[in-house]
Motif scaffolding. Structure first.
Motif, PDB file in Angstrom:
ATOM      1  N   PHE A  96       0.847  -1.188   0.000  1.00  0.00           N
ATOM      2  CA  PHE A  96       0.000   0.000   0.000  1.00  0.00           C
ATOM      3  C   PHE A  96       0.883   1.238   0.000  1.00  0.00           C
ATOM      4  N   ILE A  97       0.684   2.095  -0.988  1.00  0.00           N
ATOM      5  CA  ILE A  97       1.460   3.322  -1.107  1.00  0.00           C
ATOM      6  C   ILE A  97       0.500   4.499  -1.220  1.00  0.00           C
ATOM      7  N   ARG A 119      -2.701  11.287  -5.647  1.00  0.00           N
ATOM      8  CA  ARG A 119      -4.001  10.916  -6.228  1.00  0.00           C
ATOM      9  C   ARG A 119      -4.945  10.400  -5.149  1.00  0.00           C
ATOM     10  N   LEU A 120      -4.441   9.529  -4.287  1.00  0.00           N
ATOM     11  CA  LEU A 120      -5.290   8.976  -3.232  1.00  0.00           C
ATOM     12  C   LEU A 120      -5.740  10.056  -2.251  1.00  0.00           C
ATOM     13  N   MET A 121      -4.896  11.056  -2.029  1.00  0.00           N
ATOM     14  CA  MET A 121      -5.265  12.123  -1.099  1.00  0.00           C
ATOM     15  C   MET A 121      -6.474  12.911  -1.594  1.00  0.00           C
ATOM     16  N   THR A 122      -6.706  12.925  -2.908  1.00  0.00           N
ATOM     17  CA  THR A 122      -7.876  13.639  -3.432  1.00  0.00           C
ATOM     18  C   THR A 122      -9.186  12.955  -3.056  1.00  0.00           C
ATOM     19  N   LEU A 123      -9.122  11.693  -2.631  1.00  0.00           N
ATOM     20  CA  LEU A 123     -10.325  10.949  -2.267  1.00  0.00           C
ATOM     21  C   LEU A 123     -10.734  11.175  -0.813  1.00  0.00           C
ATOM     22  N   ALA A 124      -9.871  11.835  -0.032  1.00  0.00           N
ATOM     23  CA  ALA A 124     -10.118  12.012   1.402  1.00  0.00           C
ATOM     24  C   ALA A 124     -10.799  13.347   1.682  1.00  0.00           C
ATOM     25  N   GLY A 125     -11.381  13.441   2.878  1.00  0.00           N
ATOM     26  CA  GLY A 125     -12.043  14.666   3.283  1.00  0.00           C
ATOM     27  C   GLY A 125     -11.050  15.786   3.573  1.00  0.00           C
ATOM     28  N   PRO A 126     -11.530  17.036   3.612  1.00  0.00           N
ATOM     29  CA  PRO A 126     -10.631  18.185   3.796  1.00  0.00           C
ATOM     30  C   PRO A 126      -9.988  18.258   5.171  1.00  0.00           C
ATOM     31  N   ASN A 127     -10.564  17.603   6.167  1.00  0.00           N
ATOM     32  CA  ASN A 127     -10.037  17.679   7.527  1.00  0.00           C
ATOM     33  C   ASN A 127      -9.355  16.390   7.983  1.00  0.00           C
ATOM     34  N   MET A 128      -9.267  15.412   7.088  1.00  0.00           N
ATOM     35  CA  MET A 128      -8.575  14.172   7.415  1.00  0.00           C
ATOM     36  C   MET A 128      -7.096  14.455   7.651  1.00  0.00           C
ATOM     37  N   ILE A 129      -6.469  13.691   8.579  1.00  0.00           N
ATOM     38  CA  ILE A 129      -5.033  13.837   8.802  1.00  0.00           C
ATOM     39  C   ILE A 129      -4.334  12.502   8.574  1.00  0.00           C
ATOM     40  N   VAL A 130      -3.084  12.588   8.114  1.00  0.00           N
ATOM     41  CA  VAL A 130      -2.257  11.408   7.901  1.00  0.00           C
ATOM     42  C   VAL A 130      -1.170  11.377   8.975  1.00  0.00           C
ATOM     43  N   LEU A 131      -1.100  10.259   9.692  1.00  0.00           N
ATOM     44  CA  LEU A 131      -0.062  10.042  10.690  1.00  0.00           C
ATOM     45  C   LEU A 131       0.844   8.898  10.252  1.00  0.00           C
ATOM     46  N   HIS A 132       2.064   8.888  10.772  1.00  0.00           N
ATOM     47  CA  HIS A 132       3.016   7.808  10.502  1.00  0.00           C
ATOM     48  C   HIS A 132       4.040   7.832  11.634  1.00  0.00           C
ATOM     49  N   PRO A 133       4.331   6.680  12.271  1.00  0.00           N
ATOM     50  CA  PRO A 133       5.304   6.680  13.367  1.00  0.00           C
ATOM     51  C   PRO A 133       6.741   6.898  12.897  1.00  0.00           C
ATOM     52  N   LEU A 134       6.996   6.762  11.597  1.00  0.00           N
ATOM     53  CA  LEU A 134       8.309   6.930  11.002  1.00  0.00           C
ATOM     54  C   LEU A 134       9.304   5.923  11.599  1.00  0.00           C
ATOM     55  N   PRO A 135      10.342   5.543  10.867  1.00  0.00           N
ATOM     56  CA  PRO A 135      10.705   6.053   9.555  1.00  0.00           C
ATOM     57  C   PRO A 135       9.835   5.458   8.453  1.00  0.00           C
ATOM     58  N   ASN A 180       8.815   3.806   1.455  1.00  0.00           N
ATOM     59  CA  ASN A 180       8.173   4.413   0.286  1.00  0.00           C
ATOM     60  C   ASN A 180       6.655   4.314   0.360  1.00  0.00           C
ATOM     61  N   GLU A 181       6.117   4.047   1.586  1.00  0.00           N
ATOM     62  CA  GLU A 181       4.673   3.869   1.718  1.00  0.00           C
ATOM     63  C   GLU A 181       3.902   5.192   1.662  1.00  0.00           C
ATOM     64  N   ILE A 182       4.611   6.329   1.800  1.00  0.00           N
ATOM     65  CA  ILE A 182       4.028   7.642   1.547  1.00  0.00           C
ATOM     66  C   ILE A 182       4.978   8.357   0.593  1.00  0.00           C
ATOM     67  N   THR A 183       4.493   8.763  -0.569  1.00  0.00           N
ATOM     68  CA  THR A 183       5.357   9.445  -1.524  1.00  0.00           C
ATOM     69  C   THR A 183       5.666  10.854  -1.024  1.00  0.00           C
ATOM     70  N   VAL A 184       6.806  11.385  -1.446  1.00  0.00           N
ATOM     71  CA  VAL A 184       7.208  12.720  -0.984  1.00  0.00           C
ATOM     72  C   VAL A 184       6.243  13.797  -1.453  1.00  0.00           C
ATOM     73  N   GLY A 185       5.466  13.506  -2.501  1.00  0.00           N
ATOM     74  CA  GLY A 185       4.493  14.469  -2.981  1.00  0.00           C
ATOM     75  C   GLY A 185       3.395  14.773  -1.979  1.00  0.00           C
ATOM     76  N   VAL A 186       3.187  13.853  -1.032  1.00  0.00           N
ATOM     77  CA  VAL A 186       2.146  14.060  -0.016  1.00  0.00           C
ATOM     78  C   VAL A 186       2.627  15.014   1.076  1.00  0.00           C
ATOM     79  N   ASP A 187       3.944  15.182   1.218  1.00  0.00           N
ATOM     80  CA  ASP A 187       4.494  15.941   2.343  1.00  0.00           C
ATOM     81  C   ASP A 187       3.980  17.371   2.415  1.00  0.00           C
TER      82      ASP A 187
END
Length: 351
Positions: free
Chosen positions: A240-241, A245-261, A264-271
């Motif tokens: 799952f990456i 494009r996928l971010m356009t399917l989410a609501g305007p107030n949704m947040i993305v979390l990640h414990p890091l590191p 490549n599961e989140i592309t740098v374009g999402v940053d």
């Protein structure tokens, strides 16, 4: 003696108390600059970590305290065969509080049984990671303003992901919270964790299905270090990456979390998307660890009774090869869950 070994070691009231303390630290850092002056934190990290160890170190230093310990077990007496119990007995004489990360599930709980000072679990195998969960909760509070009536999407490695397991235990205690599970079959959430959710979850097979449903999307990497089979890791690592494009399917107030590191599961374009909260989440980790250290060292909390975790002694051995009970000479213990199933007291696996 109070420890933080699992998110369930704190009541929801105590979680709220620590979060309010973190918010006060953010607002008034100068008031806490010498709050732990003369105190020492020992960081016992038996497996590699960068951000968690540095976060604890920065937190203690900003509270005016000092830090000692090791970041590689090979440079300690562990390499000579010393047990967790003995290491903690010794370190208890040198420090006031311990943060421990260990590759064996249940190791911090064993440490707590022999320690004269508070133990903070900084991650034990694929089991639990309560300070990351507290980081996640502080981030959700600062971003969305509440914990109740949220839909939380959990994506990636739900089988070995200790951050996922800890977050579930914490969030399921709030009213109206539902979970969307997004994982390949091989990395699905363990059955004992699903049992804790009851009917408050949905399983989907794609991120496309999940994006319109969730208020919080918790992405995780597929962890190479949890796989004995390199080929299986290679097959599953890109399951799952998350991309623009996928971010356009989410609501305007949704947040993305990640414990890091991340790998490549989140592309740098999402940053650059304002809904990408994972780097703000990192900073929140320092603040919440400051609040946890401050709270655990305060007399009124240290000697207060917390939630009970009853257990029974027995002769039935745990057969989870990732459990500390399979490698250290400790008493076998178990508890009975709400479904009447006997589970290991240290790693929660069914006996």
């Amino acid at each position: 003696m109070r420890h933080l070994l699992d998110s369930t070691d704190l009541t929801t009231g105590e979680i709220e108390q620590i979060i309010l303390r973190a918010l006060d630290i953010i607002a008034h850092p100068e008031q806490y600059a010498e709050a732990c002056k003369g105190k020492k934190l020992a960081t016992l990290f038996y497996e590699p970590s960068t951000r968690t160890r540095l976060s604890f170190t920065a937190a203690m230093m900003e509270l005016g305290g000092n830090v000692l310990g090791f970041s590689d077990a090979r440079s300690s007496s562990v390499s000579k065969g010393e047990t967790v119990a003995d290491t903690v007995r010794v370190v208890s004489a040198f420090a006031d509080i311990i943060a421990m990360r260990h590759y064996k599930e249940g190791a911090p709980r064993v440490a707590s049984e022999f320690s004269r000072i508070p133990i903070i679990n900084a991650g034990d195998g694929g089991h639990s990671h309560p300070t990351q969960t507290m980081t996640d909760l502080l981030t959700i509070r600062r971003e969305l303003g509440r914990f109740d009536h949220l839909t939380v999407g959990l994506c990636g490695d739900l089988k070995y992901g200790r951050t996922v397991h800890s977050l579930i235990k914490a969030m399921r205690r709030y009213e109206g919270v539902r979970f969307v599970l997004i994982a390949p079959h091989e990395l699905a959430l363990p059955d004992y964790m699903k049992a804790e959710l009851g009917d408050a979850y949905t399983e989907v097979s794609t991120l496309e299905e999940a994006m319109p449903l969730v208020d919080v999307l918790y992405m995780t990497r597929v962890q190479q270090e949890r796989f004995a089979d390199r080929d299986e890791y290679e097959r599953l690592k890109d399951s799952f990456i998350l991309d623009e494009r996928l971010m356009t399917l989410a609501g305007p107030n949704m947040i993305v979390l990640h414990p890091l590191p991340r790998v490549n599961e989140i592309t740098v374009g999402v940053d650059n998307d304002p809904r990408a909260a994972y780097f703000r989440q990192v900073e929140n980790g320092k603040y919440i660890r400051k609040a946890i250290i401050y709270t655990l060292l305060s007399d009124d909390f240290l000697h207060a009774s917390g939630p009970a975790h009853p257990y029974e002694s027995g002769t039935t051995a745990c057969h989870n090869d990732r459990c500390i009970a399979t490698t250290e000479p400790i008493e076998q213990k178990h508890y009975t869950d709400h479904d009447g199933v006997r589970r290991c007291y240290y790693c929660d696996h069914m006996l």
